[in-house]
Scaffold this motif. Structure first.
Motif, PDB file in Angstrom:
ATOM      1  N   LEU A  22      23.793  81.610  73.520  1.00 32.46           N
ATOM      2  CA  LEU A  22      23.050  80.416  73.946  1.00 32.46           C
ATOM      3  C   LEU A  22      23.908  79.157  73.790  1.00 32.46           C
ATOM      4  CD1 LEU A  22      19.557  81.252  72.432  1.00 32.46           C
ATOM      5  CD2 LEU A  22      20.179  81.211  74.859  1.00 32.46           C
ATOM      6  N   ASP A  23      24.646  79.055  72.690  1.00 33.86           N
ATOM      7  CA  ASP A  23      25.530  77.909  72.479  1.00 33.86           C
ATOM      8  C   ASP A  23      26.628  77.855  73.540  1.00 33.86           C
ATOM      9  OD1 ASP A  23      24.051  77.208  70.245  1.00 33.86           O
ATOM     10  OD2 ASP A  23      25.528  77.955  68.798  1.00 33.86           O
ATOM     11  N   ALA A  24      27.193  79.007  73.882  1.00 34.98           N
ATOM     12  CA  ALA A  24      28.250  79.054  74.894  1.00 34.98           C
ATOM     13  C   ALA A  24      27.710  78.621  76.255  1.00 34.98           C
ATOM     14  CB  ALA A  24      28.842  80.461  74.975  1.00 34.98           C
ATOM     15  N   VAL A  25      26.544  79.124  76.630  1.00 35.48           N
ATOM     16  CA  VAL A  25      25.939  78.740  77.913  1.00 35.48           C
ATOM     17  C   VAL A  25      25.691  77.234  77.938  1.00 35.48           C
ATOM     18  CG1 VAL A  25      23.883  78.968  79.367  1.00 35.48           C
ATOM     19  CG2 VAL A  25      24.960  81.005  78.403  1.00 35.48           C
ATOM     20  N   THR A  26      25.189  76.689  76.850  1.00 36.42           N
ATOM     21  CA  THR A  26      24.945  75.244  76.761  1.00 36.42           C
ATOM     22  C   THR A  26      26.242  74.455  76.931  1.00 36.42           C
ATOM     23  OG1 THR A  26      23.031  75.590  75.339  1.00 36.42           O
ATOM     24  CG2 THR A  26      24.023  73.404  75.299  1.00 36.42           C
ATOM     25  N   ARG A  27      27.304  74.886  76.240  1.00 34.67           N
ATOM     26  CA  ARG A  27      28.600  74.201  76.354  1.00 34.67           C
ATOM     27  C   ARG A  27      29.133  74.260  77.781  1.00 34.67           C
ATOM     28  NH1 ARG A  27      29.651  76.904  71.587  1.00 34.67           N
ATOM     29  NH2 ARG A  27      31.012  78.376  72.649  1.00 34.67           N
ATOM     30  N   PHE A  28      29.055  75.443  78.407  1.00 31.95           N
ATOM     31  CA  PHE A  28      29.533  75.574  79.787  1.00 31.95           C
ATOM     32  C   PHE A  28      28.754  74.666  80.726  1.00 31.95           C
ATOM     33  CE2 PHE A  28      31.114  79.969  78.576  1.00 31.95           C
ATOM     34  CZ  PHE A  28      32.446  79.626  78.649  1.00 31.95           C
ATOM     35  N   ARG A  29      27.448  74.605  80.559  1.00 34.72           N
ATOM     36  CA  ARG A  29      26.626  73.752  81.426  1.00 34.72           C
ATOM     37  C   ARG A  29      26.946  72.282  81.226  1.00 34.72           C
ATOM     38  NH1 ARG A  29      20.827  76.945  81.158  1.00 34.72           N
ATOM     39  NH2 ARG A  29      21.430  78.594  82.603  1.00 34.72           N
ATOM     40  N   LYS A  30      27.208  71.877  79.983  1.00 33.62           N
ATOM     41  CA  LYS A  30      27.580  70.480  79.712  1.00 33.62           C
ATOM     42  C   LYS A  30      28.902  70.127  80.381  1.00 33.62           C
ATOM     43  CE  LYS A  30      25.141  69.698  75.384  1.00 33.62           C
ATOM     44  NZ  LYS A  30      25.277  69.451  73.930  1.00 33.62           N
ATOM     45  N   MET A  31      29.781  71.119  80.543  1.00 37.39           N
ATOM     46  CA  MET A  31      31.071  70.884  81.201  1.00 37.39           C
ATOM     47  C   MET A  31      30.941  70.932  82.721  1.00 37.39           C
ATOM     48  SD  MET A  31      33.856  72.859  78.791  1.00 37.39           S
ATOM     49  CE  MET A  31      33.205  74.491  79.127  1.00 37.39           C
ATOM     50  N   GLY A  32      29.734  71.210  83.213  1.00 42.25           N
ATOM     51  CA  GLY A  32      29.512  71.241  84.652  1.00 42.25           C
ATOM     52  C   GLY A  32      29.588  72.619  85.276  1.00 42.25           C
ATOM     53  N   CYS A  33      29.814  73.643  84.490  1.00 44.26           N
ATOM     54  CA  CYS A  33      29.870  75.013  85.012  1.00 44.26           C
ATOM     55  C   CYS A  33      28.447  75.500  85.292  1.00 44.26           C
ATOM     56  CB  CYS A  33      30.547  75.944  84.015  1.00 44.26           C
ATOM     57  SG  CYS A  33      32.232  75.488  83.637  1.00 44.26           S
ATOM     58  N   ARG A  34      28.214  75.977  86.473  1.00 42.45           N
ATOM     59  CA  ARG A  34      26.878  76.454  86.831  1.00 42.45           C
ATOM     60  C   ARG A  34      26.805  77.971  86.960  1.00 42.45           C
ATOM     61  NH1 ARG A  34      24.837  72.815  84.562  1.00 42.45           N
ATOM     62  NH2 ARG A  34      24.969  70.743  85.413  1.00 42.45           N
ATOM     63  N   ASN A  35      27.927  78.622  87.111  1.00 44.36           N
ATOM     64  CA  ASN A  35      27.950  80.081  87.270  1.00 44.36           C
ATOM     65  C   ASN A  35      28.601  80.707  86.048  1.00 44.36           C
ATOM     66  OD1 ASN A  35      26.766  80.041  89.864  1.00 44.36           O
ATOM     67  ND2 ASN A  35      28.723  79.426  90.705  1.00 44.36           N
ATOM     68  N   VAL A  36      27.857  80.759  84.943  1.00 42.24           N
ATOM     69  CA  VAL A  36      28.372  81.299  83.690  1.00 42.24           C
ATOM     70  C   VAL A  36      28.164  82.806  83.667  1.00 42.24           C
ATOM     71  CG1 VAL A  36      28.147  81.235  81.181  1.00 42.24           C
ATOM     72  CG2 VAL A  36      27.864  79.134  82.504  1.00 42.24           C
ATOM     73  N   SER A  37      29.192  83.538  83.275  1.00 44.66           N
ATOM     74  CA  SER A  37      29.103  84.994  83.158  1.00 44.66           C
ATOM     75  C   SER A  37      29.675  85.401  81.800  1.00 44.66           C
ATOM     76  CB  SER A  37      29.894  85.658  84.277  1.00 44.66           C
ATOM     77  OG  SER A  37      29.854  87.053  84.141  1.00 44.66           O
TER      78      SER A  37
END
Length: 79
Positions: free
Chosen positions: A24-39
């Protein structure tokens, strides 16, 4: 190498709750960086994977579970 292995620091939160929290923390960090397609992929014992999947589902994230052999499963999260 895992971050706690590189620093020699013990992993303060072992187990499924820690794995779910880290995802959950990783997904949050990726989204804050603008990444929308997290895998993300996690391979652990099947029981642990199913528990982590349940926690992620409660948090509103969909994931798939695939067999990985030897009593393990792979959780694949795409958000």
């Amino acid at each position: 190498m895992h971050p706690h292995e590189a620093t020699g620091a013990p992993n303060p939160e072992p187990g499924m709750a820690a794995a779910a929290r880290q995802i959950l923390d990783a997904v949050t960090r990726f989204r804050k960086m603008g990444c929308r397609n997290v895998s993300l992929t996690l391979t652990r014992s099947t029981d642990t994977i199913l528990d982590v999947q349940a926690m992620l589902t409660l948090a509103g994230l969909a994931s798939d579970v695939q067999p990985a052999g030897g009593g393990c499963s792979r959780l694949v999260l795409r958000s």
